[in-house]
Design a protein around this motif. Structure first.
Motif, mmCIF file in Angstrom:
data_model
loop_
_atom_site.group_PDB
_atom_site.id
_atom_site.type_symbol
_atom_site.label_atom_id
_atom_site.label_comp_id
_atom_site.label_asym_id
_atom_site.label_seq_id
_atom_site.Cartn_x
_atom_site.Cartn_y
_atom_site.Cartn_z
ATOM 1 N N GLY A 5 0.832 -1.198 0.000
ATOM 2 C CA GLY A 5 0.000 0.000 0.000
ATOM 3 C C GLY A 5 0.863 1.243 0.000
ATOM 4 O O GLY A 5 2.041 1.193 0.362
ATOM 5 N N ALA A 34 -5.736 -6.909 -1.323
ATOM 6 C CA ALA A 34 -5.775 -6.144 -0.086
ATOM 7 C C ALA A 34 -4.441 -5.444 0.113
ATOM 8 O O ALA A 34 -3.443 -5.781 -0.525
ATOM 9 N N TYR A 35 -4.464 -4.482 1.023
ATOM 10 C CA TYR A 35 -3.269 -3.690 1.300
ATOM 11 C C TYR A 35 -2.982 -3.695 2.793
ATOM 12 O O TYR A 35 -3.897 -3.671 3.612
ATOM 13 N N LEU A 36 -1.702 -3.702 3.109
ATOM 14 C CA LEU A 36 -1.291 -3.726 4.502
ATOM 15 C C LEU A 36 -1.520 -2.378 5.168
ATOM 16 O O LEU A 36 -1.929 -2.310 6.326
ATOM 17 N N GLU A 37 -1.268 -1.304 4.442
ATOM 18 C CA GLU A 37 -1.491 0.012 5.025
ATOM 19 C C GLU A 37 -1.746 1.051 3.939
ATOM 20 O O GLU A 37 -1.463 0.814 2.763
ATOM 21 N N ALA A 40 -7.259 0.854 0.844
ATOM 22 C CA ALA A 40 -8.355 -0.073 1.140
ATOM 23 C C ALA A 40 -8.601 -0.964 -0.066
ATOM 24 O O ALA A 40 -8.346 -0.552 -1.190
ATOM 25 N N ASP A 42 -8.196 -3.275 3.516
ATOM 26 C CA ASP A 42 -7.123 -3.899 4.273
ATOM 27 C C ASP A 42 -7.379 -5.406 4.316
ATOM 28 O O ASP A 42 -8.426 -5.880 3.855
#
Length: 123
Positions: A5, A34-37, A40, A42
């Protein structure tokens, strides 16, 4: 699939193309990116959506070149939370893509091509 992310939305474009290619190659496979940080969804949100869609086995593929703190420390905690929140789903963690010899070979080939080419890329 899980990417790091970034604050810049354009950063996600290559990962979205990967997800689209996987979906096109396997239309029956439920695929979430999905993304870690910073971005969106997450991992908890994407995982919940997959569980609610009826998935009973979810493999998390980290789209990371190396195994750093996020993969060693943060990701196992997130997976344990998903296991606790969705006990009917089997959650597994695949090796990071950077550990795959095919990716290493592809990057090396691109590096060799770059060494032989002239670029004037303006960002």
């Amino acid at each position: 699939m899980l990417a790091h992310g970034a604050r810049d939305a354009a950063w996600a474009a290559p990962f979205e193309r990967v997800a689209a290619a996987v979906r096109a190659a396997r239309p029956g496979l439920a695929v979430a990116l999905a993304y870690l940080e910073f971005m969106a969804p997450d991992l908890p949100s994407a995982g919940a959506a997959l569980a609610q869609a009826g998935c009973r086995h979810v493999t998390v593929l980290p789209l990371f070149l190396g195994v750093g703190g996020h993969v060693r420390k943060d990701l196992p905690v997130l997976l344990e939370r998903l296991r606790a929140q969705h006990p009917g789903v089997r959650w597994t963690l695949a090796p990071t893509i950077g550990e795959d010899a095919r990716l290493v070979a592809a990057i090396a080939a691109i590096a060799l091509d770059a060494a032989d080419a002239e670029y004037d890329v303006r960002l």
